[in-house]
Design an enzyme around this catalytic site. Structure first.
Site, PDB file in Angstrom:
ATOM      1  N   ALA A 130       4.744   4.098  -4.726  1.00  0.00           N
ATOM      2  CA  ALA A 130       5.475   3.086  -3.964  1.00  0.00           C
ATOM      3  C   ALA A 130       6.310   2.190  -4.874  1.00  0.00           C
ATOM      4  CB  ALA A 130       4.493   2.236  -3.151  1.00  0.00           C
ATOM      5  N   GLU A 131       5.777   1.873  -6.043  1.00  0.00           N
ATOM      6  CA  GLU A 131       6.453   0.937  -6.938  1.00  0.00           C
ATOM      7  C   GLU A 131       7.631   1.562  -7.689  1.00  0.00           C
ATOM      8  OE1 GLU A 131       6.220  -2.223  -7.347  1.00  0.00           O
ATOM      9  OE2 GLU A 131       4.412  -2.690  -6.233  1.00  0.00           O
ATOM     10  N   SER A 132       7.411   2.737  -8.279  1.00  0.00           N
ATOM     11  CA  SER A 132       8.432   3.291  -9.183  1.00  0.00           C
ATOM     12  C   SER A 132       8.800   4.739  -8.909  1.00  0.00           C
ATOM     13  CB  SER A 132       7.935   3.193 -10.631  1.00  0.00           C
ATOM     14  OG  SER A 132       6.836   4.070 -10.828  1.00  0.00           O
TER      15      SER A 132
ATOM     16  N   TYR B   9       6.064  -2.608   2.521  1.00  0.00           N
ATOM     17  CA  TYR B   9       5.402  -2.168   1.297  1.00  0.00           C
ATOM     18  C   TYR B   9       3.935  -1.821   1.565  1.00  0.00           C
ATOM     19  CZ  TYR B   9       3.277  -2.356  -3.329  1.00  0.00           C
ATOM     20  OH  TYR B   9       2.554  -2.055  -4.459  1.00  0.00           O
TER      21      TYR B   9
END
Length: 198
Positions: A73-75, A180
């Site tokens: 999800a982040e990168s 998110y």
């Protein structure tokens, strides 16, 4: 039409039905196989990071599928990722959070740029998830805090508008954080399904 002709037609009909059913089952298996292959490619566990995830999952007591889901999800598993908010690395940590952890909690005094190293990013991101879980005891709230910060989450938990019990979030006012948390939870389900032993 004779009895034997009717009987032959019945047999042919039964054979046709059996062929159609067998083909349907085969198509179903083939579709499941293709879908699973696609899922494995979309929800991959990059081998180059596996040893770090194994190590810090055990050290900080954070399930592996959560670490992979947050990283995705982040990168998107891009070690060089940098967000518009200046969060960097695989687990996208901002400088203030990183400096607090490295100086005040782990006493290592590493430079912010060290988060571009996969081992450091996974270690610090996993440590931070563990730290947040000790505070909130609820993974959905942890993910909200990871994205929006403790200050915002604490305000939401204190507000009856967002939390009826002060421990869980009934709603999240930030659209980005709502999306998110939903995304991470969706990824967790996929990783848990595809890699159940972890």
């Amino acid at each position: 039409m004779s009895y034997s002709s009717k009987s032959n037609m019945g047999k042919k009909y039964a054979i046709a039905i059996a062929i159609v059913l067998a083909a349907s089952v085969l198509v179903g298996f083939l579709a499941d196989f293709i879908i699973t292959k696609i899922e494995y490619s979309v929800y991959k566990k990059p081998g180059e990071y596996a040893s770090f995830v194994d190590e810090y999952s055990e050290k900080y007591d954070v399930p592996q599928h959560i670490i992979y889901a947050v990283m995705k999800a982040e990168s998107g598993f891009d070690r060089t990722a940098r967000s518009q908010d200046n969060a960097i690395g695989l687990m996208q940590m901002v400088e203030d959070t990183f400096m607090e952890i490295t100086e005040e909690r782990l006493h290592e005094n590493l430079p912010f740029s060290s988060l571009y190293e996969p081992q450091i990013s996974i270690r610090y991101g996993t440590y931070y998830l563990s730290y947040l879980y000790k505070i909130y005891g609820n993974w959905s709230v942890v993910f909200a805090a990871y994205n929006a910060g403790l200050g915002n989450v604490n305000e939401w938990l204190a507000s009856k508008e967002y939390s009826a019990d002060g421990k869980t979030l009934d709603s999240i006012p930030f659209k980005e954080t709502r999306k998110y948390v939903s995304r991470v939870e969706r990824y967790i389900k996929k990783y848990d399904k595809l890699y159940p032993a972890q």
